[in-house]
Design an enzyme around this catalytic site. Structure first.
Site, PDB file in Angstrom:
ATOM      1  N   ASP A  12      49.242  -1.730  11.730  1.00 28.62           N
ATOM      2  CA  ASP A  12      49.504  -3.063  12.277  1.00 28.62           C
ATOM      3  C   ASP A  12      50.964  -3.419  11.959  1.00 28.62           C
ATOM      4  O   ASP A  12      51.761  -2.570  11.539  1.00 28.62           O
ATOM      5  CB  ASP A  12      48.477  -4.097  11.778  1.00 28.62           C
ATOM      6  CG  ASP A  12      48.647  -4.442  10.297  1.00 28.62           C
ATOM      7  OD1 ASP A  12      49.556  -3.881   9.636  1.00 28.62           O
ATOM      8  OD2 ASP A  12      47.873  -5.284   9.800  1.00 28.62           O
ATOM      9  N   HIS A  13      51.301  -4.688  12.130  1.00 25.59           N
ATOM     10  CA  HIS A  13      52.683  -5.135  11.933  1.00 25.59           C
ATOM     11  C   HIS A  13      53.156  -5.024  10.483  1.00 25.59           C
ATOM     12  O   HIS A  13      54.353  -4.973  10.223  1.00 25.59           O
ATOM     13  CB  HIS A  13      52.810  -6.599  12.388  1.00 25.59           C
ATOM     14  CG  HIS A  13      51.840  -7.494  11.669  1.00 25.59           C
ATOM     15  ND1 HIS A  13      50.504  -7.563  12.023  1.00 25.59           N
ATOM     16  CD2 HIS A  13      51.984  -8.325  10.610  1.00 25.59           C
ATOM     17  CE1 HIS A  13      49.882  -8.412  11.219  1.00 25.59           C
ATOM     18  NE2 HIS A  13      50.762  -8.880  10.342  1.00 25.59           N
ATOM     19  N   CYS A  69      47.898  -0.580   7.030  1.00 24.80           N
ATOM     20  CA  CYS A  69      48.056  -2.023   7.236  1.00 24.80           C
ATOM     21  C   CYS A  69      48.555  -2.574   5.898  1.00 24.80           C
ATOM     22  O   CYS A  69      49.048  -1.800   5.074  1.00 24.80           O
ATOM     23  CB  CYS A  69      46.759  -2.674   7.737  1.00 24.80           C
ATOM     24  SG  CYS A  69      45.351  -2.601   6.607  1.00 24.80           S
ATOM     25  N   GLY A  70      48.448  -3.868   5.675  1.00 23.59           N
ATOM     26  CA  GLY A  70      48.983  -4.419   4.437  1.00 23.59           C
ATOM     27  C   GLY A  70      48.321  -3.821   3.211  1.00 23.59           C
ATOM     28  O   GLY A  70      48.984  -3.331   2.297  1.00 23.59           O
ATOM     29  N   GLY A  72      45.666  -1.506   3.626  1.00 23.56           N
ATOM     30  CA  GLY A  72      44.993  -0.263   4.036  1.00 23.56           C
ATOM     31  C   GLY A  72      43.507  -0.449   4.233  1.00 23.56           C
ATOM     32  O   GLY A  72      42.830   0.446   4.755  1.00 23.56           O
ATOM     33  N   GLY A  74      41.591  -3.082   5.843  1.00 19.48           N
ATOM     34  CA  GLY A  74      41.037  -3.539   7.127  1.00 19.48           C
ATOM     35  C   GLY A  74      41.065  -2.439   8.179  1.00 19.48           C
ATOM     36  O   GLY A  74      40.073  -2.225   8.903  1.00 19.48           O
ATOM     37  N   HIS A 102      36.546  17.160  -0.924  1.00 12.73           N
ATOM     38  CA  HIS A 102      35.116  16.880  -1.120  1.00 12.73           C
ATOM     39  C   HIS A 102      34.485  16.096   0.022  1.00 12.73           C
ATOM     40  O   HIS A 102      33.294  16.255   0.268  1.00 12.73           O
ATOM     41  CB  HIS A 102      34.911  16.097  -2.425  1.00 12.73           C
ATOM     42  CG  HIS A 102      35.036  16.957  -3.650  1.00 12.73           C
ATOM     43  ND1 HIS A 102      34.622  16.545  -4.906  1.00 12.73           N
ATOM     44  CD2 HIS A 102      35.545  18.212  -3.820  1.00 12.73           C
ATOM     45  CE1 HIS A 102      34.858  17.509  -5.795  1.00 12.73           C
ATOM     46  NE2 HIS A 102      35.428  18.530  -5.155  1.00 12.73           N
ATOM     47  N   ASN A 103      35.236  15.230   0.669  1.00 10.38           N
ATOM     48  CA  ASN A 103      34.644  14.353   1.679  1.00 10.38           C
ATOM     49  C   ASN A 103      35.009  14.748   3.103  1.00 10.38           C
ATOM     50  O   ASN A 103      34.563  14.107   4.044  1.00 10.38           O
ATOM     51  CB  ASN A 103      35.060  12.894   1.429  1.00 10.38           C
ATOM     52  CG  ASN A 103      34.887  12.472  -0.012  1.00 10.38           C
ATOM     53  OD1 ASN A 103      35.859  12.124  -0.682  1.00 10.38           O
ATOM     54  ND2 ASN A 103      33.685  12.530  -0.522  1.00 10.38           N
ATOM     55  N   ARG A 113      51.590  -2.751   1.540  1.00 10.08           N
ATOM     56  CA  ARG A 113      51.936  -3.796   0.568  1.00 10.08           C
ATOM     57  C   ARG A 113      51.405  -3.445  -0.817  1.00 10.08           C
ATOM     58  O   ARG A 113      51.457  -4.272  -1.730  1.00 10.08           O
ATOM     59  CB  ARG A 113      51.370  -5.143   1.042  1.00 10.08           C
ATOM     60  CG  ARG A 113      52.011  -5.642   2.341  1.00 10.08           C
ATOM     61  CD  ARG A 113      51.308  -6.877   2.869  1.00 10.08           C
ATOM     62  NE  ARG A 113      51.970  -7.367   4.092  1.00 10.08           N
ATOM     63  CZ  ARG A 113      51.395  -8.207   4.953  1.00 10.08           C
ATOM     64  NH1 ARG A 113      50.172  -8.659   4.741  1.00 10.08           N
ATOM     65  NH2 ARG A 113      52.052  -8.600   6.028  1.00 10.08           N
ATOM     66  N   ARG A 136      28.386  22.637  -1.413  1.00  7.04           N
ATOM     67  CA  ARG A 136      27.573  21.445  -1.692  1.00  7.04           C
ATOM     68  C   ARG A 136      28.207  20.190  -1.095  1.00  7.04           C
ATOM     69  O   ARG A 136      27.507  19.236  -0.750  1.00  7.04           O
ATOM     70  CB  ARG A 136      27.350  21.277  -3.196  1.00  7.04           C
ATOM     71  CG  ARG A 136      28.594  20.903  -3.998  1.00  7.04           C
ATOM     72  CD  ARG A 136      28.300  20.868  -5.489  1.00  7.04           C
ATOM     73  NE  ARG A 136      29.412  20.348  -6.277  1.00  7.04           N
ATOM     74  CZ  ARG A 136      30.516  21.033  -6.593  1.00  7.04           C
ATOM     75  NH1 ARG A 136      30.663  22.273  -6.165  1.00  7.04           N
ATOM     76  NH2 ARG A 136      31.450  20.482  -7.336  1.00  7.04           N
ATOM     77  N   HIS A 137      29.501  20.217  -0.949  1.00  8.98           N
ATOM     78  CA  HIS A 137      30.179  19.055  -0.365  1.00  8.98           C
ATOM     79  C   HIS A 137      29.867  18.942   1.127  1.00  8.98           C
ATOM     80  O   HIS A 137      29.811  17.846   1.682  1.00  8.98           O
ATOM     81  CB  HIS A 137      31.686  19.143  -0.599  1.00  8.98           C
ATOM     82  CG  HIS A 137      32.040  19.274  -2.040  1.00  8.98           C
ATOM     83  ND1 HIS A 137      31.738  18.290  -2.964  1.00  8.98           N
ATOM     84  CD2 HIS A 137      32.623  20.283  -2.738  1.00  8.98           C
ATOM     85  CE1 HIS A 137      32.139  18.682  -4.163  1.00  8.98           C
ATOM     86  NE2 HIS A 137      32.674  19.895  -4.050  1.00  8.98           N
ATOM     87  N   ARG A 140      26.656  17.106   1.584  1.00  4.64           N
ATOM     88  CA  ARG A 140      26.817  15.656   1.394  1.00  4.64           C
ATOM     89  C   ARG A 140      27.512  15.000   2.591  1.00  4.64           C
ATOM     90  O   ARG A 140      27.161  13.893   3.005  1.00  4.64           O
ATOM     91  CB  ARG A 140      27.593  15.393   0.095  1.00  4.64           C
ATOM     92  CG  ARG A 140      26.792  15.835  -1.114  1.00  4.64           C
ATOM     93  CD  ARG A 140      27.625  16.013  -2.362  1.00  4.64           C
ATOM     94  NE  ARG A 140      26.806  16.572  -3.441  1.00  4.64           N
ATOM     95  CZ  ARG A 140      27.307  17.063  -4.557  1.00  4.64           C
ATOM     96  NH1 ARG A 140      28.608  17.079  -4.767  1.00  4.64           N
ATOM     97  NH2 ARG A 140      26.502  17.552  -5.488  1.00  4.64           N
TER      98      ARG A 140
HETATM   99  C1  RB5 Z   1      47.883  -8.727   7.834  1.00  8.81           C
HETATM  100  O1  RB5 Z   1      48.397  -9.895   7.315  1.00  8.81           O
HETATM  101  C2  RB5 Z   1      46.882  -8.097   6.840  1.00  8.81           C
HETATM  102  O2  RB5 Z   1      45.740  -8.871   6.761  1.00  8.81           O
HETATM  103  C3  RB5 Z   1      46.553  -6.675   7.236  1.00  8.81           C
HETATM  104  O3  RB5 Z   1      47.737  -5.939   7.312  1.00  8.81           O
HETATM  105  C4  RB5 Z   1      45.665  -5.911   6.294  1.00  8.81           C
HETATM  106  O4  RB5 Z   1      46.090  -6.016   4.970  1.00  8.81           O
HETATM  107  C5  RB5 Z   1      44.212  -6.148   6.439  1.00  8.81           C
HETATM  108  O5  RB5 Z   1      43.366  -5.475   5.833  1.00  8.81           O
END
Ligand code: RB5
Length: 149
Positions: A12-13, A69-70, A72, A74, A102-103, A113, A136-137, A140
């Site tokens: 995202d931004h 994202c900010g 990671g 969301g 493993h996954n 951020r 085994r992985h 799973r």
């Molecule tokens: C955007 O402000 C922020 O919510 C998004 O980048 C992220 O951190 C969401 O999980």
């Protein structure tokens, strides 16, 4: 590396600059980077970017994906809603290596951020240089896949 050396990147931004830095680095490792993230700083919605990156993988267009994202978190949640995706958020190299070994994670998520550029580059290197161990992985991971039915 398999024949499909394509990797999709999106964000995202909140993570444009870090995504572009990672894209340039990953290209030097021999991957063909498919960067589908936004390039202008207007606020945007991480679910659509996570979903779009995930679709590139389940369609077979790309073998792996990295989303940011900010936090990671969301964009990871959105990517994991797509059937066939196993995406983990990593802020350390141990986790980045283990989610491959493993996954059998096919996507990595990073919080722009949360970690600095140097740590993010190391996380990417750990993720891309590790291979799934199977055994085994595999049992799973198959159980995770069964939860999608
Ligand atoms: C955007 O402000 C922020 O919510 C998004 O980048 C992220 O951190 C969401 O999980």
């Amino acid at each position: 590396m398999t024949a499909n050396n394509r990797i999709v990147l999106s964000s995202d931004h909140a993570a444009i600059a870090l995504r572009q830095t990672l894209a340039a680095h990953i290209t030097t490792l021999g991957w063909e980077v498919v960067d589908i993230g936004p390039t202008t700083p207007e606020s945007t919605h991480y679910p659509k970017h996570g979903e779009a990156a995930a679709q590139r993988i389940v369609s077979g267009d790309c073998r792996l994906g990295i989303v940011l994202c900010g936090t990671g978190q969301g964009i990871m949640m959105a990517a994991n809603k797509v059937k066939g995706i196993r995406c983990g958020v990593c802020s350390d190299t141990f986790s980045a290596r283990m989610i491959r070994q493993h996954n059998d994670a096919n996507m990595l998520s990073i919080g722009a951020r949360v970690v600095g550029e140097g740590v993010a580059l190391d996380i990417v290197d750990a993720f891309l240089s590790a291979e799934f161990e199977g055994g085994r992985h595999g049992t799973r991971v198959d159980m995770i896949t069964a939860l999608e039915q």
